[in-house]
Enzyme design. Structure first.
Site, PDB file in Angstrom:
ATOM      1  N   PHE A  93      39.827  43.187  36.662  1.00 26.26           N
ATOM      2  CA  PHE A  93      39.733  44.550  37.230  1.00 26.26           C
ATOM      3  C   PHE A  93      41.111  45.147  37.568  1.00 26.26           C
ATOM      4  N   TYR A 109      24.648  42.739  53.371  1.00 23.23           N
ATOM      5  CA  TYR A 109      24.735  41.449  54.060  1.00 23.23           C
ATOM      6  C   TYR A 109      24.773  41.643  55.581  1.00 23.23           C
ATOM      7  N   LEU A 142      40.156  34.786  30.122  1.00 23.19           N
ATOM      8  CA  LEU A 142      38.853  35.415  29.824  1.00 23.19           C
ATOM      9  C   LEU A 142      37.711  34.584  30.408  1.00 23.19           C
ATOM     10  N   THR A 198      46.256  39.023  48.843  1.00 23.99           N
ATOM     11  CA  THR A 198      45.187  39.758  49.528  1.00 23.99           C
ATOM     12  C   THR A 198      45.415  39.794  51.032  1.00 23.99           C
ATOM     13  N   ASP A 199      44.868  40.825  51.669  1.00 26.26           N
ATOM     14  CA  ASP A 199      44.926  40.888  53.144  1.00 26.26           C
ATOM     15  C   ASP A 199      44.068  39.803  53.791  1.00 26.26           C
ATOM     16  N   GLU A 200      43.175  39.185  52.993  1.00 23.72           N
ATOM     17  CA  GLU A 200      42.278  38.167  53.573  1.00 23.72           C
ATOM     18  C   GLU A 200      43.013  36.929  54.056  1.00 23.72           C
ATOM     19  N   ASN A 215      40.912  45.991  50.099  1.00 21.43           N
ATOM     20  CA  ASN A 215      39.833  46.072  49.095  1.00 21.43           C
ATOM     21  C   ASN A 215      40.045  47.211  48.098  1.00 21.43           C
ATOM     22  N   ILE A 218      46.489  29.818  32.952  1.00 28.53           N
ATOM     23  CA  ILE A 218      47.779  29.701  33.662  1.00 28.53           C
ATOM     24  C   ILE A 218      48.045  28.271  34.126  1.00 28.53           C
ATOM     25  N   LYS A 247      44.291  31.662  48.318  1.00 36.53           N
ATOM     26  CA  LYS A 247      45.314  32.707  48.174  1.00 36.53           C
ATOM     27  C   LYS A 247      46.430  32.502  49.206  1.00 36.53           C
ATOM     28  N   TYR A 279      38.157  31.027  49.092  1.00 41.69           N
ATOM     29  CA  TYR A 279      38.976  31.977  48.307  1.00 41.69           C
ATOM     30  C   TYR A 279      40.237  32.368  49.070  1.00 41.69           C
ATOM     31  N   LYS A 297      21.705  45.567  48.179  1.00 41.15           N
ATOM     32  CA  LYS A 297      21.600  44.489  49.181  1.00 41.15           C
ATOM     33  C   LYS A 297      22.780  44.588  50.147  1.00 41.15           C
ATOM     34  N   ARG A 308      35.738  47.240  55.746  1.00 38.60           N
ATOM     35  CA  ARG A 308      36.728  46.982  54.712  1.00 38.60           C
ATOM     36  C   ARG A 308      37.640  48.212  54.610  1.00 38.60           C
TER      37      ARG A 308
HETATM   38  P1  NAD Z   1      39.043  39.688  38.705  1.00 43.22           P
HETATM   39  O1  NAD Z   1      38.186  38.527  39.053  1.00 43.22           O
HETATM   40  O2  NAD Z   1      38.422  40.975  38.326  1.00 43.22           O
HETATM   41  O3  NAD Z   1      40.035  39.280  37.509  1.00 43.22           O
HETATM   42  C1  NAD Z   1      40.681  38.049  37.465  1.00 43.22           C
HETATM   43  C2  NAD Z   1      41.260  37.870  36.060  1.00 43.22           C
HETATM   44  O4  NAD Z   1      41.980  36.617  36.033  1.00 43.22           O
HETATM   45  C3  NAD Z   1      40.205  37.796  34.968  1.00 43.22           C
HETATM   46  O5  NAD Z   1      40.601  38.555  33.854  1.00 43.22           O
HETATM   47  C4  NAD Z   1      40.155  36.315  34.608  1.00 43.22           C
HETATM   48  O6  NAD Z   1      39.765  36.056  33.271  1.00 43.22           O
HETATM   49  C5  NAD Z   1      41.603  35.914  34.873  1.00 43.22           C
HETATM   50  N1  NAD Z   1      41.736  34.470  35.147  1.00 43.22           N
HETATM   51  C6  NAD Z   1      41.011  33.731  36.026  1.00 43.22           C
HETATM   52  N2  NAD Z   1      41.414  32.442  35.986  1.00 43.22           N
HETATM   53  C7  NAD Z   1      42.428  32.385  35.083  1.00 43.22           C
HETATM   54  C8  NAD Z   1      43.251  31.329  34.624  1.00 43.22           C
HETATM   55  N3  NAD Z   1      43.116  30.076  35.073  1.00 43.22           N
HETATM   56  N4  NAD Z   1      44.193  31.611  33.692  1.00 43.22           N
HETATM   57  C9  NAD Z   1      44.341  32.871  33.219  1.00 43.22           C
HETATM   58  N5  NAD Z   1      43.577  33.892  33.613  1.00 43.22           N
HETATM   59  C10 NAD Z   1      42.630  33.659  34.536  1.00 43.22           C
HETATM   60  O7  NAD Z   1      40.010  39.865  39.936  1.00 43.22           O
HETATM   61  P2  NAD Z   1      40.621  41.192  40.589  1.00 43.22           P
HETATM   62  O8  NAD Z   1      39.668  41.728  41.584  1.00 43.22           O
HETATM   63  O9  NAD Z   1      41.135  42.056  39.517  1.00 43.22           O
HETATM   64  O10 NAD Z   1      41.843  40.554  41.415  1.00 43.22           O
HETATM   65  C11 NAD Z   1      43.108  40.391  40.790  1.00 43.22           C
HETATM   66  C12 NAD Z   1      44.094  39.845  41.800  1.00 43.22           C
HETATM   67  O11 NAD Z   1      44.206  40.722  42.906  1.00 43.22           O
HETATM   68  C13 NAD Z   1      43.692  38.491  42.390  1.00 43.22           C
HETATM   69  O12 NAD Z   1      44.853  37.709  42.546  1.00 43.22           O
HETATM   70  C14 NAD Z   1      43.106  38.846  43.756  1.00 43.22           C
HETATM   71  O13 NAD Z   1      43.259  37.784  44.655  1.00 43.22           O
HETATM   72  C15 NAD Z   1      43.964  40.033  44.124  1.00 43.22           C
HETATM   73  N6  NAD Z   1      43.373  41.013  45.048  1.00 43.22           N
HETATM   74  C16 NAD Z   1      42.144  41.548  44.766  1.00 43.22           C
HETATM   75  C17 NAD Z   1      41.642  42.550  45.591  1.00 43.22           C
HETATM   76  C18 NAD Z   1      40.301  43.211  45.303  1.00 43.22           C
HETATM   77  O14 NAD Z   1      39.878  44.066  46.057  1.00 43.22           O
HETATM   78  N7  NAD Z   1      39.611  42.880  44.217  1.00 43.22           N
HETATM   79  C19 NAD Z   1      42.380  42.969  46.700  1.00 43.22           C
HETATM   80  C20 NAD Z   1      43.619  42.376  46.966  1.00 43.22           C
HETATM   81  C21 NAD Z   1      44.114  41.409  46.109  1.00 43.22           C
HETATM   82  O1  DAU Z   2      40.361  42.420  51.058  1.00 44.97           O
HETATM   83  C1  DAU Z   2      40.716  42.100  49.751  1.00 44.97           C
HETATM   84  C2  DAU Z   2      39.596  41.308  49.099  1.00 44.97           C
HETATM   85  O2  DAU Z   2      38.537  42.235  48.865  1.00 44.97           O
HETATM   86  C3  DAU Z   2      40.035  40.646  47.799  1.00 44.97           C
HETATM   87  O3  DAU Z   2      40.998  39.660  48.088  1.00 44.97           O
HETATM   88  C4  DAU Z   2      38.846  40.011  47.071  1.00 44.97           C
HETATM   89  O4  DAU Z   2      39.267  39.510  45.816  1.00 44.97           O
HETATM   90  C5  DAU Z   2      37.791  41.073  46.875  1.00 44.97           C
HETATM   91  O5  DAU Z   2      36.647  40.505  46.269  1.00 44.97           O
HETATM   92  C6  DAU Z   2      37.419  41.708  48.202  1.00 44.97           C
HETATM   93  O6  DAU Z   2      36.765  40.732  49.057  1.00 44.97           O
HETATM   94  P1  DAU Z   2      35.433  41.114  49.894  1.00 44.97           P
HETATM   95  O7  DAU Z   2      34.732  39.852  50.200  1.00 44.97           O
HETATM   96  O8  DAU Z   2      35.778  42.034  51.004  1.00 44.97           O
HETATM   97  O9  DAU Z   2      34.673  41.987  48.758  1.00 44.97           O
HETATM   98  P2  DAU Z   2      33.136  42.048  48.287  1.00 44.97           P
HETATM   99  O10 DAU Z   2      33.069  43.150  47.285  1.00 44.97           O
HETATM  100  O11 DAU Z   2      32.626  40.724  47.892  1.00 44.97           O
HETATM  101  O12 DAU Z   2      32.369  42.493  49.599  1.00 44.97           O
HETATM  102  C7  DAU Z   2      32.764  43.639  50.342  1.00 44.97           C
HETATM  103  C8  DAU Z   2      31.902  43.668  51.605  1.00 44.97           C
HETATM  104  O13 DAU Z   2      30.543  43.974  51.245  1.00 44.97           O
HETATM  105  C9  DAU Z   2      31.846  42.348  52.341  1.00 44.97           C
HETATM  106  O14 DAU Z   2      31.812  42.627  53.749  1.00 44.97           O
HETATM  107  C10 DAU Z   2      30.522  41.726  51.896  1.00 44.97           C
HETATM  108  C11 DAU Z   2      29.640  42.938  51.675  1.00 44.97           C
HETATM  109  N1  DAU Z   2      28.614  42.846  50.617  1.00 44.97           N
HETATM  110  C12 DAU Z   2      28.988  42.408  49.387  1.00 44.97           C
HETATM  111  C13 DAU Z   2      28.074  42.364  48.343  1.00 44.97           C
HETATM  112  C14 DAU Z   2      28.468  41.879  46.964  1.00 44.97           C
HETATM  113  C15 DAU Z   2      27.311  43.272  50.873  1.00 44.97           C
HETATM  114  O15 DAU Z   2      26.969  43.681  52.013  1.00 44.97           O
HETATM  115  N2  DAU Z   2      26.409  43.247  49.846  1.00 44.97           N
HETATM  116  C16 DAU Z   2      26.718  42.810  48.592  1.00 44.97           C
HETATM  117  O16 DAU Z   2      25.850  42.828  47.698  1.00 44.97           O
END
Ligand code: NAD
Ligand code: DAU
Length: 342
Positions: free
Chosen positions: A21, A215, A45, A131-133, A187, A69, A162, A158, A213, A222
């Protein structure tokens, strides 16, 4: 921490996780705004990676290498010749890490270590996406926000993985003098986000006639940022950030989950109570909130997407118009959630 007053001008960057993403949105951002930069995407992938996410970009400027990686021999072949690594690749979903932590330790910890070793060997600038987590959570009524000085207090497998990866990057900077920076973002939302995550799950459920759904109590907060704003911040940090420094990225987007869900339901023409409550996520973080003043003050970065409702509307339109992109993974994702009672 050495001061780095000059602007770094990368020409050939390696983007790990560039088919996920945020990585794919970053690759698209670079292709759009920096046409002189060549991007190699290294992506395993996994279920979360999709080459369609970077489809249509000029082949002369964006190349995909499919691989892990954690594969040191592959990194020996891929890393040399690049002047920067931007490291997005990770297992990224909290619920999955609770069900099975092992892939998280392997990719997020061991994989980061392998990349750091390759970056050290070939003297490549490194930017680590985190991540901020890693800072745990805040109380709902706490006026505080996370800053670069907040203590590490991760809650889930997770976020612990990180946090470990952040510490590895810091150690490589201090011990080996690696030229690295770290960013910790809140997020993200926007196009190409996997349907397991909150916002796309709810949008695609409504499109499929499935009740969303929520939780626990739905009060968890967030701090939402559009993924394009994350990309612009990462570019600023990569090119103008100080080596050895950490920057928090956020856009003042705090909202409770129930408020976001009600907004989605309203924008999609549904009654605001047309959802089901589910059991809570174990260890569920209550609230995240980012103080991004260091990024504003040092690098002058500002988010462009400041109206969450209009960003959400555009995201709903994107999922509505890209059904073929998500329909297969939706079925698999919902089967997985059903098995977990969520
Ligand atoms: P995502 O799960 O959508 O994408 C992860 C990608 O990494 C995928 O394309 C997957 O195929 C690839 N991948 C996984 N394992 C791998 C490996 N061993 N070798 C090579 N490629 C691999 O994740 P995202 O939500 O796009 O998050 C990307 C980064 O940003 C992560 O490091 C995550 O911790 C960080 N992040 C995410 C959020 C969020 O809100 N989603 C917020 C802050 C930080
Ligand atoms: O803060 C950054 C993080 O944000 C990233 O590091 C993570 O990669 C990313 O997945 C995200 O983590 P969250 O756990 O906050 O995201 P998620 O989309 O899983 O859930 C967001 C909030 O919504 C969380 O409080 C759980 C809740 N939730 C989630 C799902 C999937 C629901 O209430 N219902 C749901 O179906």
């Amino acid at each position: 921490m050495a001061a780095n007053s000059g602007v770094f001008e990368p020409r050939n960057i390696l983007v790990t996780g560039g088919c996920g993403f945020i990585g794919a949105n970053f690759v698209r951002y670079v292709a759009r705004n920096h046409p002189d930069v060549h991007v190699t995407v290294l992506d395993k992938l996994t279920y979360a990676g999709n080459p369609e996410n970077i489809a249509g970009l000029p082949e002369s400027r964006v190349e995909l290498v499919v691989g892990d990686i954690c594969d040191a021999a592959l990194l020996e072949r891929v890393v040399p010749g690049h002047d920067a690594i931007v490291h997005f690749a990770a297992e990224s979903h909290n619920d999955n890490s609770i069900a099975d932590p092992e892939p998280f330790i392997r990719t997020n910890v061991e994989g980061t270590m392998r990349l750091l070793e390759a970056a050290r060997k070939y003297d490549v600038r490194f930017h680590h996406i985190s991540t901020d987590e890693v800072y745990g959570d805040l109380a709902l009524d706490d006026p505080a926000r996370f800053s670069e000085c907040s203590p590490y207090r991760p809650s889930s497998p997770y976020s612990a993985s990180k946090a470990a990866s952040d510490h590895l990057v810091r150690a490589w900077v201090r011990t080996y003098g690696l030229r690295a920076t770290i960013s910790n973002c809140s997020n993200n939302y926007g196009p190409y986000q996997h349907v397991e995550k909150f916002i796309p799950r709810q949008i695609t459920s409504i499109l499929e006639g499935i009740r969303p759904k929520l939780y626990g109590t739905g009060e968890n907060v967030r701090d939402w940022i559009h993924t394009e704003d994350h990309s612009s911040a990462v570019w600023e940090i990569l090119t103008r950030g100080r080596i050895g420094e950490t920057y928090l990225i956020g856009a003042n987007g705090e909202m409770s989950n129930i408020a976001v869900l009600r907004m989605i339901l309203r924008l999609m023409g549904q009654p605001e109570d047309a959802f089901d409550w589910t059991r809570d996520r174990p260890g569920h973080d209550r609230r995240y909130a980012i103080d991004a003043s260091k990024l504003h003050a040092e690098l002058g970065w500002k988010p462009m997407h400041t109206n969450f409702e209009s960003g959400l509307r555009a995201t709903i339109d994107w999922y509505t118009n890209h059904r073929e992109w998500w329909v297969a993974s939706k079925a698999a994702t919902e089967a997985r959630y059903r098995a977990q009672g969520m």
